[in-house]
Design an enzyme around this catalytic site. Sequence first.
Site, PDB file in Angstrom:
ATOM      1  N   PHE A   1       5.454   0.078   1.471  1.00 25.15           N
ATOM      2  CA  PHE A   1       4.781   0.591   0.273  1.00 25.15           C
ATOM      3  C   PHE A   1       4.732   2.126   0.341  1.00 25.15           C
ATOM      4  O   PHE A   1       4.427   2.693   1.399  1.00 25.15           O
ATOM      5  CB  PHE A   1       3.371   0.012   0.238  1.00 25.15           C
ATOM      6  CG  PHE A   1       2.628   0.232  -1.040  1.00 25.15           C
ATOM      7  CD1 PHE A   1       3.026  -0.377  -2.217  1.00 25.15           C
ATOM      8  CD2 PHE A   1       1.502   1.049  -1.065  1.00 25.15           C
ATOM      9  CE1 PHE A   1       2.324  -0.185  -3.395  1.00 25.15           C
ATOM     10  CE2 PHE A   1       0.789   1.252  -2.243  1.00 25.15           C
ATOM     11  CZ  PHE A   1       1.202   0.632  -3.404  1.00 25.15           C
TER      12      PHE A   1
ATOM     13  N   ASP B   1       0.121  -3.816   8.160  1.00 24.04           N
ATOM     14  CA  ASP B   1      -0.596  -3.748   6.889  1.00 24.04           C
ATOM     15  C   ASP B   1      -0.541  -5.134   6.249  1.00 24.04           C
ATOM     16  O   ASP B   1       0.540  -5.669   6.005  1.00 24.04           O
ATOM     17  CB  ASP B   1       0.053  -2.691   5.980  1.00 24.04           C
ATOM     18  CG  ASP B   1      -0.767  -2.445   4.718  1.00 24.04           C
ATOM     19  OD1 ASP B   1      -1.483  -3.372   4.288  1.00 24.04           O
ATOM     20  OD2 ASP B   1      -0.679  -1.335   4.152  1.00 24.04           O
TER      21      ASP B   1
ATOM     22  N   TYR C   1      -9.041  -5.883  -2.757  1.00 19.38           N
ATOM     23  CA  TYR C   1      -9.027  -6.218  -4.195  1.00 19.38           C
ATOM     24  C   TYR C   1      -7.836  -7.057  -4.630  1.00 19.38           C
ATOM     25  O   TYR C   1      -7.697  -7.354  -5.794  1.00 19.38           O
ATOM     26  CB  TYR C   1      -9.113  -4.947  -5.052  1.00 19.38           C
ATOM     27  CG  TYR C   1      -8.075  -3.875  -4.743  1.00 19.38           C
ATOM     28  CD1 TYR C   1      -6.784  -3.978  -5.227  1.00 19.38           C
ATOM     29  CD2 TYR C   1      -8.411  -2.766  -3.972  1.00 19.38           C
ATOM     30  CE1 TYR C   1      -5.838  -2.999  -4.939  1.00 19.38           C
ATOM     31  CE2 TYR C   1      -7.482  -1.790  -3.666  1.00 19.38           C
ATOM     32  CZ  TYR C   1      -6.196  -1.909  -4.161  1.00 19.38           C
ATOM     33  OH  TYR C   1      -5.260  -0.946  -3.863  1.00 19.38           O
ATOM     34  N   LYS C   2      -6.966  -7.419  -3.686  1.00 19.38           N
ATOM     35  CA  LYS C   2      -5.821  -8.263  -4.063  1.00 19.38           C
ATOM     36  C   LYS C   2      -6.207  -9.735  -3.896  1.00 19.38           C
ATOM     37  O   LYS C   2      -7.023 -10.232  -4.650  1.00 19.38           O
ATOM     38  CB  LYS C   2      -4.599  -7.849  -3.249  1.00 19.38           C
ATOM     39  CG  LYS C   2      -4.108  -6.458  -3.680  1.00 19.38           C
ATOM     40  CD  LYS C   2      -3.038  -5.884  -2.785  1.00 19.38           C
ATOM     41  CE  LYS C   2      -2.634  -4.496  -3.310  1.00 19.38           C
ATOM     42  NZ  LYS C   2      -1.916  -3.702  -2.309  1.00 19.38           N
TER      43      LYS C   2
ATOM     44  N   ARG D   1       7.659  -8.931 -11.089  1.00 17.27           N
ATOM     45  CA  ARG D   1       7.006  -9.557  -9.949  1.00 17.27           C
ATOM     46  C   ARG D   1       5.844 -10.427 -10.427  1.00 17.27           C
ATOM     47  O   ARG D   1       5.058 -10.010 -11.285  1.00 17.27           O
ATOM     48  CB  ARG D   1       6.484  -8.415  -9.057  1.00 17.27           C
ATOM     49  CG  ARG D   1       5.710  -8.839  -7.865  1.00 17.27           C
ATOM     50  CD  ARG D   1       5.224  -7.637  -7.110  1.00 17.27           C
ATOM     51  NE  ARG D   1       3.953  -7.155  -7.642  1.00 17.27           N
ATOM     52  CZ  ARG D   1       3.121  -6.363  -6.971  1.00 17.27           C
ATOM     53  NH1 ARG D   1       3.443  -5.913  -5.772  1.00 17.27           N
ATOM     54  NH2 ARG D   1       1.978  -5.974  -7.502  1.00 17.27           N
TER      55      ARG D   1
HETATM   56  C1  LIG Z   1      -1.988  -2.253  -2.388  1.00 17.97           C
HETATM   57  C2  LIG Z   1      -1.476  -1.589  -1.165  1.00 17.97           C
HETATM   58  C3  LIG Z   1      -2.098  -0.431  -0.693  1.00 17.97           C
HETATM   59  C4  LIG Z   1      -3.234   0.168  -1.454  1.00 17.97           C
HETATM   60  O1  LIG Z   1      -3.845   1.186  -0.793  1.00 17.97           O
HETATM   61  P1  LIG Z   1      -5.205   1.822  -1.327  1.00 17.97           P
HETATM   62  O2  LIG Z   1      -5.448   2.923  -0.409  1.00 17.97           O
HETATM   63  O3  LIG Z   1      -6.248   0.734  -1.259  1.00 17.97           O
HETATM   64  O4  LIG Z   1      -4.986   2.240  -2.736  1.00 17.97           O
HETATM   65  C5  LIG Z   1      -1.629   0.125   0.476  1.00 17.97           C
HETATM   66  N1  LIG Z   1      -0.585  -0.420   1.151  1.00 17.97           N
HETATM   67  C6  LIG Z   1       0.030  -1.538   0.699  1.00 17.97           C
HETATM   68  C7  LIG Z   1       1.167  -2.125   1.469  1.00 17.97           C
HETATM   69  C8  LIG Z   1      -0.387  -2.136  -0.478  1.00 17.97           C
HETATM   70  O5  LIG Z   1       0.217  -3.225  -0.949  1.00 17.97           O
END
Ligand SMILES: *Cc1c(COP(=O)(O)O)cnc(C)c1O
Length: 402
Positions: free
Chosen positions: A123, A192, A217-218, A362
């Site tokens: 990401f 992660d 939040y996911k 997606r």
């Molecule tokens: C959603 C997501 C994030 C989000 O990070 P925030 O700091 O909470 O905005 C980070 N890494 C990955 C791999 C994600 O899917």
Amino acid sequence: MLDLATALELDGDRPRLSNDFVLPDGLVYLDGNSLGAMPVQARERARRVVDEEWASGLIRSWNDADWVSLARRVGDRIGALVGAGPGTTIACDSTSINLYKAVSSAMSHADGPRVILTDSANFPSDLYVLGSLASAHGWELRTVDPARLTGALAEGVGVLAVTQVDYRSGRRHDMAAVTGRAAGLGVVSVWDLAHSAGAFDVQLEECGVDYAVGCGYKYLNGGPGAPAFIYVSSSRQAEMSNPITGWFGHEQPFDFDPSFRPAEGIDRMRVGTSHILSLSVLDAALDVFDTVDRFEVWRRGTELVSYLIEGFEALGLEVITPRLGADRGSQASFRHPQAYAIVQALIDRGVIGDFRAPDVARFGVAPLYLGHRDVAEALAALSDLLEDGDLERHGIKRGQVT
Ligand SMILES: *Cc1c(COP(=O)(O)O)cnc(C)c1O
């Protein structure tokens, strides 16, 4: 392709495994991997924390409503969902910030080469964080193709920092195999779990993971901007360090000691005051997992994703998600030159998925609140759309959040 009659039969008397979610009628929500749906418990808790704990309790609620230990309690509950024992996980900050803290700590005690290994499908926020850590400390950030990850571990690496599930394709790294190999080579591992926690079975301790972070939040349904979490294995806790030494990471925050003494245990990874409103809502959202058989939930997720993939293939779409359940997260994606327009047109038809640049559509499957019927309806809408064509008008105006 899954039709409505078969879908209803497969759902039987359990169209949803949990009835605790508030979802608008007539909507098929396939975006729980970006923002989970709202559990009723979240609304009730939000009211209570605002009206009672804050408005009436005021500062007393730190003790009376036990705000002070909430981050630990929520952390332990999340830990239980990802195979982590009590005292190893804490809910705080955002995923990006926790990744910074975890990787910084891993770098401070890695005795191998000064190289962070990651993969090119990671990401972007993770890549940015890793890039800034590497350059600040004079390390190399080595980014390899995800298929090359295991091989690249042998080529002189200090810290491995990867996301288990690829946010675009849904491809899942084999955590046990990759971590085992890293450990054998003396490489410190940081995972992660943004698209893993709550979506399928994760066993951090069994796999020997050193550090992990993830998102509230996911699939954990904690609400927009919910706190994230950070995990440090019990064997790494003695040597872990937090690059941001705030008062809540102090051994005795309320001693107001001018010099910093790191807290014992996972509290050391805290920085400042907990986000009590959103942390309370996340806590309430986790209640849902106590009301279901989580293995049944995860089995249904695998099955629904398989139906989605089969449906996409039947429509001639270029599916980029692995076919085997164990090789993917809880989502199905395809690549299409008009992916953005397709996603927008589906939203107009009551099916919410999302677009990921440059050309990926997606669809997340949050199995707590989705059934076969949702998948059948999404596929029917997609099939109609691809038949009648008219995608052009949907591709024109792109919102700031996609
Ligand atoms: C959603 C997501 C994030 C989000 O990070 P925030 O700091 O909470 O905005 C980070 N890494 C990955 C791999 C994600 O899917």
